[in-house]
Design an enzyme around this catalytic site. Structure first.
Site, short mmCIF file in Angstrom:
data_model
loop_
_atom_site.label_atom_id
_atom_site.label_comp_id
_atom_site.label_asym_id
_atom_site.label_seq_id
_atom_site.Cartn_x
_atom_site.Cartn_y
_atom_site.Cartn_z
N HIS A 191 0.84 -1.20 0.00
CA HIS A 191 0.00 0.00 0.00
C HIS A 191 0.87 1.25 0.00
CE1 HIS A 191 0.85 -0.93 4.23
NE2 HIS A 191 0.77 0.37 4.46
N CYS A 198 1.76 3.87 11.52
CA CYS A 198 2.72 3.34 10.55
C CYS A 198 3.03 4.45 9.55
CB CYS A 198 2.17 2.11 9.84
SG CYS A 198 0.70 2.41 8.84
#
Length: 703
Positions: free
Chosen positions: A65, A222
């Site tokens: 991603h 993250c």
């Protein structure tokens, strides 16, 4: 709002054997649907994210991603691999591949959907349904979560009719017991049942208060803030429920950042940080038992983390009380040298100063263009303003720009101190910067004042203060004491020598001519191109801009040389990728197209992708071209009154044709050198566009 995933974005027979091939296969589906505008650029961003940390998860899941400017709307593509693909998970290859694409400015609604999906990936029933899906439309529907009836039917089939019958039987037994007891204890016709003697032992039960459960607050985050952030949150919450522990998670991700209730944090028995980026407002959790790990640990071993924080609490291990942390020191490594920290502090001040430079400088330049170079002698518009006269409007622009320019030195000093000591450094920093202006110490005085102010505040913060005084320290004591010390030093100790040095530099610039001016132009060109927008570049730029506050022939030449040299690196890289594209990767060739515009706009940072990929060839080439351009600009006697704008402020440049010629010559020099050096490398090691090392470099650049 478009659907996050459609049947066209699902591949139930993904044949790719590597993670790069899998990402490409799924990304091609996104591109075919019009959701990805540049396939190669997007794949470079995906690979850059993958390089930061593998995206494989336990349970056979891969979630490549990224956020990318090449994505038009948040999108998800799903692939199922029969043989499995290695995404770096500890337990082996992944058979469920989710390619998540979010635009650089993705909206909260779509990103919240992505975060919900990330949480579902921790649910075995959800992943099991995806593994058994036979139609792409069914898989897309499951991922979107818009097939509740089907999900319920699947759950019913999994549990079976026996479980349902058992539940009904259990319910029946539970219902019969109180009915039978009531029938035995209550005679027919009696309105109220008699209280059985056996009920007396139950009386103490309400008085027995259960022990309060252990309470944990957690932060998950993250680098991209899309998947791991929310998967770690879900994993911790589930593990907490299994362990009988209350877990409250603050997800610092792309779908929003909502702080935990302060009272909840205050009442917490322990804290877990599962993060790969700096925790925001970390000082809230000071003084509590803390377990600090990477985000993947929050996904893969949440029970261990919960047990560890409980053990720390039992032993009485707590973190140190919060101490003020300078903004530019947050996230700094313990091994960072003083030079590294000094660079960050200076860059903080320069970065806050630049908007004042752009606004004030362009207003002044526009005023000169409208009203001529004598507009600086116009009376105050507060006393004299004629609505129909262009000179009045020019005077208005000049005087507004002058006010904005008046903030340059105080802002520089104030935010250098802020970078060192956080908000307590602002007051003495601004005071020191204003004094630098008062005593004509200029840009150098502001720089020194900021460093002194930050150092003084940091020294005061190290003094042990009684608790009763801590509340007034940042708003009363520190500003008062530090301002007095900084003011004393600037007025009576260091200010006068700095002012003398500043005057000497100004006089030297005013008298520059011939060989001296050419040498200075070459030096400034080297500085502008050495780190391509970094500290040395900013020092040269700030030096030039400082001369615009009190312009003279020398300072205007310096400004012209600095801007011309700063335009060369991106223009040279753009030219090189056009002339010899085979020496560059496809991602670099795409960056070369954008570099034309960036270079023409005086955005030196447009060359950073090339320098990051091949610094030993690109940076020396850029410096050579920048030095040539700076020297030629000085030799041609070019002047510039605007601090920014590139070719768009050519009408404000003295000797504009010669100025453009200097830029063109420097651009050709840099482009020729980089082509030569890359050609020599290609002759000995093969085409860089075909070597894995070059691809990796391109990936790094895309990040």
């Amino acid at each position: 709002m478009s659907e996050l995933i459609t049947a066209e974005l699902v591949d139930l027979d993904l044949s790719a054997e590597t993670k790069d091939a899998a990402a490409r296969s799924l990304a091609e589906r996104m591109a075919a649907s019009g959701r990805v505008t540049d396939l190669e650029g997007f794949l470079a961003d995906v690979a850059a994210r993958e390089a930061q940390m593998p995206t494989g998860l336990d349970g056979g899941i891969g979630i490549p991603h990224c956020r990318s400017t090449h994505v038009t709307e948040p999108t998800l593509a799903f692939g199922r691999s029969a043989s499995g693909i290695d995404f770096g998970a500890p337990d082996g290859p992944a058979d469920l591949i989710f390619l998540i694409a979010a635009p650089a400015g993705g909206d909260a609604d779509h990103l919240s959907i992505l975060s919900t999906l990330a949480r579902h990936l921790m649910d075995g029933e959800f992943t099991g349904a995806l593994r058994s899906a036979t139609e792409p439309g069914r898989a897309a529907s499951l991922i979107r979560g818009d097939a509740p009836e089907a999900a319920e039917a699947g759950a019913a089939e999994a549990t079976g009719a026996d479980a349902t019958g058992a539940d009904q039987a259990g319910a029946g037994e539970a219902a019969e017991e109180p009915t039978t007891a009531a029938a035995e204890a209550t005679p027919p016709g009696t309105a109220e049942p008699a209280t059985p003697p056996a009920a007396e032992p139950a009386a103490p039960e309400p008085a027995a208060q259960p022990a309060a459960p252990f309470r944990i607050v957690a932060i998950t985050s993250c680098p991209t803030g899309i998947a791991h952030t929310y998967m770690a949150a879900e994993s911790l919450e589930k593990a907490g429920t299994a362990a009988g522990v209350e877990v409250f998670v603050e997800t610092q991700g792309s779908a929003g950042f909502k702080r935990l209730d302060p009272q909840l944090v205050a009442d917490a028995d322990g804290v877990i940080f599962a993060h790969d980026v700096e925790v925001r407002d970390k000082e809230r959790f000071a003084g509590k038992p803390i377990v600090d790990v990477g985000v993947k640990a929050g996904i893969n071993r949440p029970a261990e983390l919960i047990a560890e924080v409980r053990q720390k609490a039992a032993r009485g291990e707590v973190s140190a009380p919060a101490r003020p942390t300078a903004p530019m020191d947050k996230g700094a490594g313990a091994t960072d040298s003083y030079a590294t920290r000094l660079r960050k502090w200076l860059m903080t001040g320069v970065s806050y100063m630049v908007p004042f430079v752009a606004a004030g400088g362009l207003l002044i330049a526009l005023a000169f263009a409208i009203g001529g170079y004598t507009i600086n002698k116009a009376p105050s518009v507060a006393d004299h303003f004629v609505w129909t006269e262009a000179t009045s409007w020019a005077a208005l622009l000049f005087q507004i720009g002058g006010v904005a320019f008046g903030f340059l030195v105080p802002v520089l000093a104030g935010f250098i101190a802020y970078g060192m000591a956080d908000r307590p450094g602002l007051v003495p920093g601004f005071v020191g910067g204003a004094i630098a202006l008062t005593i004509n110490a200029g840009f150098l005085g502001g720089l020194i004042a900021g460093l002194i102010a930050g150092a003084v505040v940091m020294a005061i913060q190290r003094v042990t203060i009684p608790p009763v005084l801590r509340g007034i320290m940042p708003v009363v004591v520190i500003p008062l004491i530090s301002s007095v010390i900084v003011g004393f030093l600037m007025f009576l100790v260091v200010g006068k020598p700095i002012a003398a040095l500043q005057k000497g530099l100004t006089d030297w610039l005013s008298g520059l001519s011939g060989a001296n001016a050419i040498i200075l132009g070459a030096i400034l060109g080297l500085m502008m191109c050495f780190d391509l927008g970094g500290p040395l570049n900013k020092v040269a730029y700030a030096f030039a801009v400082g001369g615009l506050a009190n312009p003279n022939e020398g300072s205007l030449k310096v400004m012209a040389a600095v801007m011309a040299a700063g335009m060369v690196p991106p223009l040279a890289m753009a030219l090189a990728t056009t002339v010899r594209g085979r020496l560059f990767t496809k991602a670099e060739r795409e960056n070369g197209k954008a570099a034309w515009v960036l270079g023409a706009s005086f955005i030196t940072e447009g060359a950073i992708p090339f320098a990051a990929a091949d610094p030993l060839r690109v940076i020396p080439s850029a410096m050579a071209g920048g030095a040539v351009t700076g020297a030629l600009s000085m030799a041609f006697g070019c002047t510039l009154r605007a601090p920014h704008g590139g070719i768009f402020v050519v009408p404000l440049i003295g000797q504009p044709l010669l100025y453009l010629l200097a830029i063109a010559i420097g651009t050709c020099v840099s482009a020729a050198l980089v082509i030569l050096l890359k050609g020599l490398r290609g002759a000995s090691a093969g085409s860089p566009a075909e070597t894995p090392a070059s691809d990796a470099s391109g990936v790094t650049v895309a990040a």
